[in-house]
Design an enzyme around this catalytic site. Structure first.
Site, PDB file in Angstrom:
ATOM      1  CG  HIS A 259      -1.851   1.120   1.303  1.00 34.56           C
ATOM      2  ND1 HIS A 259      -2.886   1.268   0.413  1.00 34.56           N
ATOM      3  CD2 HIS A 259      -1.928   2.180   2.136  1.00 34.56           C
ATOM      4  CE1 HIS A 259      -3.564   2.372   0.708  1.00 34.56           C
ATOM      5  NE2 HIS A 259      -2.987   2.946   1.743  1.00 34.56           N
ATOM      6  CG  ASP A 261      -1.145   6.011   2.340  1.00 37.04           C
ATOM      7  OD1 ASP A 261      -2.241   5.644   1.895  1.00 37.04           O
ATOM      8  OD2 ASP A 261      -0.712   5.666   3.448  1.00 37.04           O
ATOM      9  CG  ASP A 371      -5.413   3.146   4.563  1.00 40.23           C
ATOM     10  OD1 ASP A 371      -5.925   2.981   5.683  1.00 40.23           O
ATOM     11  OD2 ASP A 371      -4.514   3.975   4.355  1.00 40.23           O
ATOM     12  CG  HIS A 576      -6.806   6.797   1.129  1.00 41.42           C
ATOM     13  ND1 HIS A 576      -6.524   5.884   0.144  1.00 41.42           N
ATOM     14  CD2 HIS A 576      -5.887   6.589   2.089  1.00 41.42           C
ATOM     15  CE1 HIS A 576      -5.482   5.160   0.502  1.00 41.42           C
ATOM     16  NE2 HIS A 576      -5.064   5.577   1.676  1.00 41.42           N
TER      17      HIS A 576
HETATM   18 ZN   LIG Z   1      -3.562   4.662   2.829  1.00 41.38          ZN
END
Ligand SMILES: [Zn+2]
Length: 1055
Positions: A259, A261, A371, A576
């Protein structure tokens, strides 16, 4: 062979632990033998730069001698190391590693290509130079290591989410060559897993003892100083792990994941490098482990890698062909699931799916959003419309109050669309392959007996990093052993197929997936949210006007590629951690630049389209008045006058049918004599004309009245009364005041920018204004207004203009706040004389109800919720709607409507929300239902003001309307050119049913249409979706909250 003589669980267990400990007894234990001989590198030199340079440029720089232990920095800089090394000849036949330890994130370059990430936090501290050094292999080489001055999770000062420390320095603590003992590594993995089973299965499980005694025997046999003892120990382990489980074993689908971001505790630009570091490592693992499958989301990140690391990108495409690299998710980025508009959500998929198709030959079948802070009830419909019927997340495991009852279930959206949804039962997307996690995945599963398959996502995440070889070694060892679930290296496709095949017993969850945490993200970083709303509007307007220009002018070129760029920027900012406001200041600054680009380019495109619409028409030069909403509007508009001044004009959007379409109005200064002027009333002057002096009552209160509503403000600007004139009905609760500002202490437990906790409600402090600040602004004619100032605290102040226009069913509150607070939350409250157990909130393409009480834990956990442009509290035939132009946080408790305005979190951005803010909300009392009263249209009107565009040429003299609809239940949301055929004259129209009703709708258009056909959200024709044209009308049927898209193939214009 020695057997354990004594039945002592603890000493046996700890003995094995010490044998593999990296801390204790490494002088004599097995871990201490993992590496053999070592030697320093020949030469280390470095070059430090504040920029993120491309490789070719970086290696041209002036490198200076460096040493292990040197400090470099500060934060966000980059230190490039040139590593010259010679492998000793004596190491022929051995596996040789470059051992590199640094608290910065490293990327190894070899022969001009990135080859591996090196990040201590991500347990990547070794680069394999040779699996087995051959006689003739080159032993001297030069590598470069690019070290970013940040950790996996940024550079927070003191804690992870604290604002970054700008002065932080970094270090390389190890850079040497060493012989790696692969046989020792294998034994360590086995012993670790055996220990995990012994501990995880516990003392009442016989397999646990089998694991423990196997490990104990291995320790007995294994002499770390005598490698010839290793194979015997290894054989014991094999014997154990080869004991198979039964047919009913649960199956874990283990997928490598990372993951990343897209921006969070580091800027967007660093994410580009995070992708390279993480994915090149994954590529290396795919090469070494042909059965390993790596799952990767977010088209934007792939595009970054394509642009900056073309060699790596080609490799990713190759592995995608083999099925080892699996693009997933279908969206441009992993966006916030609450705040983006319905259209923006569609565009996430449209941009994403088209990218995946173009670059990887197929679209994604799974929506992937592990997430994100909650999931809109419209997502199932949007997913299905974009070719996706499967969804994976795990975030609801973060719920603070209620434990979500399913891990595998059908999720039914607002319109009834159903998608198969899976939450990995281990409640994580960053597994490491330990026995503990494997067992948790089975025991935690809330759908035992209903499904026998689960996802197991392994690899370091959030800041990237991804899987390691150790994780793979563990999982491969656990493929099928008695006592544990079966572990398959698998793909999302295989997992969901397995789930689909056994979905008969699954439960269904209806409505939104509300996250009972991070509810502050509806409000944090108000500026980002305001820009988000504004840019959604601009792109809507640009697409509409450009479409009309395309239809009207043969010469007009639809700005398809510019719009794609602008949309992608907006979608990027809907990541997000960006639009929710949970990012660092650097990201906020980058995001504001993106918004500025969207606005400036968008406004240029608006002018271009306006010019095209004006061209060739006779008429005076001046202003083109454009209504970008598909209904008739009559509004007061401030029109620019020569010399920079403005004058108010009453704009009637003209046309000949009741429901009006998009129209342009040639006359820049429409004046009209209103039947009942908006007026301001006081005692000295019952003002009903423009010329009266400021009329405040002796007590300092002011009344605004436009014949529809009557607004009474007390001397401090609070709303003492709001009356719907026709019915005489009072809206404000008896004895209460509306427009009441309140401050709360806002100190969460940890996640500062993210969380507002339930207990903040206990700290409510109404802000009491000073009498005498209320003054009359304008007092009659088209607009009446009053103005006041409010000291919120010693440091923060608010001013507000309360505005009532002629003909307008709502009163607006233009608000300016100078906000300088720490951990305070500002809201505005409206206690209503309305009683209902439920309030209604606008969401994407529709609305939903949430309770106004705290009966159950599921009810009170929603003490702070999100909404888009409006919320409404209604009882039978009467209600009050609260509209806004850029806010998302809201709540209705009892009869009090509350809009969340500003927060003051200090992490991860210490300066978040400090300074000046401007926003508008509006209050609309109504009779009947909010649907019949036109609340939805009013909220659109507030958010999409009439455009007054300077017309470079003569503006058209006759107003015209492009589209109109036969029912107010249907909203024509989007008009754009079809993506697939940039040169063709095909438009896409997107409409949705907004009232929550089954309805037939006639769409009328003045455009010359050759063909009309239904399509999905990806603009693919529905083979059975031909729509017959009856003159210039076509009929569409809608079910509640259904979104429908259609392609309109236009005839070429005559001009
Ligand atoms: Zn995230």
């Amino acid at each position: 062979m020695a057997t354990p003589v004594l039945k002592h669980w603890r000493t046996t267990l700890e003995r094995v632990e010490k044998f593999i400990s990296p801390l204790y007894f490494t002088d004599c234990n097995l871990r201490g033998r993992l590496f053999g001989d070592s030697c320093p590198v020949d030469a280390l030199s470095s070059f430090i730069t504040p920029e993120r340079l491309p490789y070719q440029q970086a290696i041209q720089q002036n490198f200076r001698p460096a040493q292990v232990g040197d400090c470099f920095g500060p934060t966000w800089w980059t230190c490039w190391f040139r590593v010259e090394l010679t492998i000793p000849e004596a190491w022929v036949g051995q596996e040789v590693h470059l051992r590199w330890e640094s608290n910065g994130e490293g990327l190894v370059w070899r022969d001009g290509e990135p080859v591996q990430g090196l990040t201590k936090e991500g347990e990547k501290t070794s680069y394999v130079l040779n699996d087995r050094l051959g006689e003739g292999d080159p032993r001297s080489l030069t590598l470069y290591v690019e070290v970013a001055c940040n950790g996996l999770l940024g550079a927070g000062k003191g804690s992870m989410i604290a604002a970054p420390d700008p002065e932080k320095m970094f270090q390389v603590s190890r850079a040497e060559l060493a012989v790696f003992h692969r046989d020792v590594h294998k034994l360590l993995v086995d012993l670790e897993l055996l220990l995990g089973m012994a501990k995880g299965l516990g003392e009442d499980n016989q397999r646990s003892f089998q694991a423990l005694y196997t490990a104990n025997q291995m320790v007995n046999i294994c002499d770390p100083a005598q490698p010839k003892t290793f194979p015997i120990a290894q054989a014991l382990a094999c014997q154990f792990f080869d004991q198979r489980g039964g047919e009913s074993q649960h199956t874990l689908h283990a997928m490598g994941h990372c993951h990343i971001d897209t921006a969070w505790l580091w800027p967007f630009k660093e994410t580009v490098r995070k992708c390279a570091r993480s994915w090149v490592t994954a590529v290396q693992l795919m090469e070494r482990n042909p059965e390993f499958i790596f799952v990767c989301s977010q088209a934007q990140q792939l595009l970054w890698v394509k642009t900056h690391y073309p060699g790596l990108y080609t490799r990713l495409q190759e592995f995608a062909c083999h099925g080892q690299f699996v693009p997933v998710g279908g969206t441009w980025v992993e966006m916030d699931g609450n705040l983006p508009s319905g259209e923006a959500m569609v565009r996430q998929f449209l941009q994403g799916q088209n990218f995946f198709l173009q670059e990887f030959g197929k679209m994604c079948s799974e929506f992937w959003l592990p997430d994100t802070f909650g999931y809109s009830a419209q997502l199932p419909q949007i997913m299905l419309g974009c070719g996706i019927g499967r969804f994976l997340t795990q975030k609801l495991s973060w719920n603070l109050v209620n434990s979500f009852p399913h891990h595998t279930f059908f999720w039914e959206g607002l319109d009834g669309s159903r998608v198969l949804t899976h939450f990995p039962p281990g409640d994580s997307y960053g597994m490491q392959g330990s026995v503990e996690e494997v067992l948790k995945t089975v025991t935690n599963n809330r759908d035992k007996g209903r499904t026998n398959h689960s996802a197991f996502l392994f690899g370091f995440g959030d800041g990237g990093g991804g899987p390691t070889q150790v994780m793979l070694d563990r999982l491969k060892r656990l493929c099928n052993t008695d006592g544990l679930p079966r572990v398959q290296l698998s793909s999302p496709g295989r997992l969901f197929s397995a789930l689909e095949n056994t979905s008969g017993q699954l439960c269904t969850w209806v409505g939104e997936l509300f996250l009972e945490l991070h509810n502050g993200t509806y409000t944090s970083q108000a500026q980002i949210k305001k820009e988000n709303r504004e840019c959604e509007r601009i792109l809507h307007d640009v697409e509409l006007l450009s479409s009309l220009a395309l239809a009207r002018s043969a010469q007009f070129l639809y700005p398809a590629s510019q719009l794609q760029c602008l949309w992608r920027l907006l979608l990027l900012n809907q990541f997000h951690d960006v639009v929710p406001g949970s990012c660092i200041q650097l990201v906020v600054e980058e995001a504001m630049c993106h918004y500025k680009d969207i606005r400036s380019h968008g406004n240029k495109l608006l002018s271009t389209a306006a010019a095209a619409l004006c061209a060739g028409e006779p008429g005076p030069e001046g202003l083109l008045i454009v209504n970008t909403l598909p209904w008739k509007r009559t509004e007061v508009l401030a029109l620019p006058r020569p010399g920079g001044a403005h004058s108010l004009g009453l704009i009637l959007s003209p046309g000949d049918s009741a429901q009006h379409g998009l129209c342009s109005c040639p006359s820049p200064h429409v004046t009209a004599t209103p039947a009942a002027p908006a007026c301001v009333r006081g005692t000295r002057a019952p003002a009903d004309s423009v010329s009266r002096p400021p009329p405040t009552k002796p007590d300092g209160s002011v009344t605004l009245d436009n014949g529809i509503i009557r607004v009474s403000l007390d001397p401090t600007g609070r709303l003492s009364s709001l009356v719907l004139v026709a019915s005489g009905r009072e809206v404000i609760a008896e004895g209460a005041m509306g427009n009441q500002f309140v401050l709360f202490d806002d100190v969460p437990l940890y996640w500062d920018a993210w969380d507002v906790m339930d207990y903040h409600l206990e700290t409510r402090k109404p802000v009491l204004g000073q009498v005498g600040t209320l003054a009359v602004g304008s007092e009659g004619g088209l607009r009446g207004s009053a103005w006041f100032l409010l000291q919120l605290s010693p440091n923060s102040r608010l001013s507000q203009e309360v505005v009532l226009d002629i003909g307008c069913p709502y009163v607006r509150f233009h608000t300016e706040v100078h906000w300088h607070e720490a951990h305070k939350f500002l809201k505005v409250e409206f206690p209503a004389r309305v009683r209902s157990p439920q309030a209604t909130y606008e969401i994407q393409f529709g609305h939903l109800q949430r309770p106004t009480h705290y009966n159950t834990s599921w009810d009170w956990a929603r003490f702070e919720v999100w909404a888009h442009r409006w919320m409404d509290l209604s009882e039978h035939s009467f209600g009050l709607a609260l509209l806004n132009d850029c806010k998302y946080g809201a709540s209705v408790h009892g009869s009090v409507l509350s809009l969340s305005l500003l927060r003051a979190p200090k992490a991860p951005d210490a300066s978040a929300d400090m300074g000046r803010h401007e926003f508008t909300y509006a209050l609309m009392p109504h009779k009947g239902s909010f649907q019949d009263a036109g609340v939805i249209r009013a909220a659109y009107n507030l958010n999409f003001p009439l455009l007054a565009l300077p017309a470079p040429g003569p503006a058209p003299t006759t107003a015209w309307s492009a589209f109109s609809l036969s029912t107010p239940a249907v909203v024509l949301e989007t008009v754009k050119q079809a993506e697939s055929s940039p040169e063709s004259r095909t438009l896409v129209l997107r409409l949705y049913e907004a009232h929550g009703s089954h309805v037939d709708c006639w769409l009328q258009t003045s455009l010359l249409v050759k063909e009309a056909v239904l399509c999905n959200l990806l603009e693919q024709r529905d083979p059975t979706g031909q729509l017959p044209l009856h003159d210039d009308r076509l009929k569409l049927t809608f079910s509640p909250f259904q979104v429908r898209s259609l392609l309109l193939v236009l005839q070429p214009p005559s001009g």
